[in-house]
Motif scaffolding. Sequence first.
Motif: not given
Length: 130
Positions: A64-67, A91-97, A79-81
């Motif tokens: 999704d659009e970055d937070e 939903v996961i908010t993280a720096g890297r996937m 990142l908003r995945i």
Amino acid sequence: MNPGETLLSTSRTFQLWRYGAGHSQLILRSGFRPEGEPVELLFEGVRSVQFDSLYFPELTVWRDEDEVVENDRARFYNLRIELRSPKHTGVITAGRMSYIDGTYRDGTIKWWVTSPRGEAIGGGDRPTCE
């Protein structure tokens, strides 16, 4: 920042395998293949997690659009995945996937996506932890 995109779509079932708040890492693992090796999704720099279930059959991974997190000195991006399954969405908010063929320790990283770097607001040096 980005319009959103599908990163992965699979008929495999993934489940929460490990979450470590201290290292801010989360691993989702698929079932084992006939060859004996799973597929993992590794999230690093995890800021938040929202799940209704720990199993994701027929998983679609959507970026999704970055937070954006901002204070008076800096702007940080995450990142908003979205983990989309037929019965629920996580939903996961993280720096890297990273997509790993195998396991985190022994597998091969096939691809990854990283959030943009943060930036100082109003000039000056990039902020550091105090």
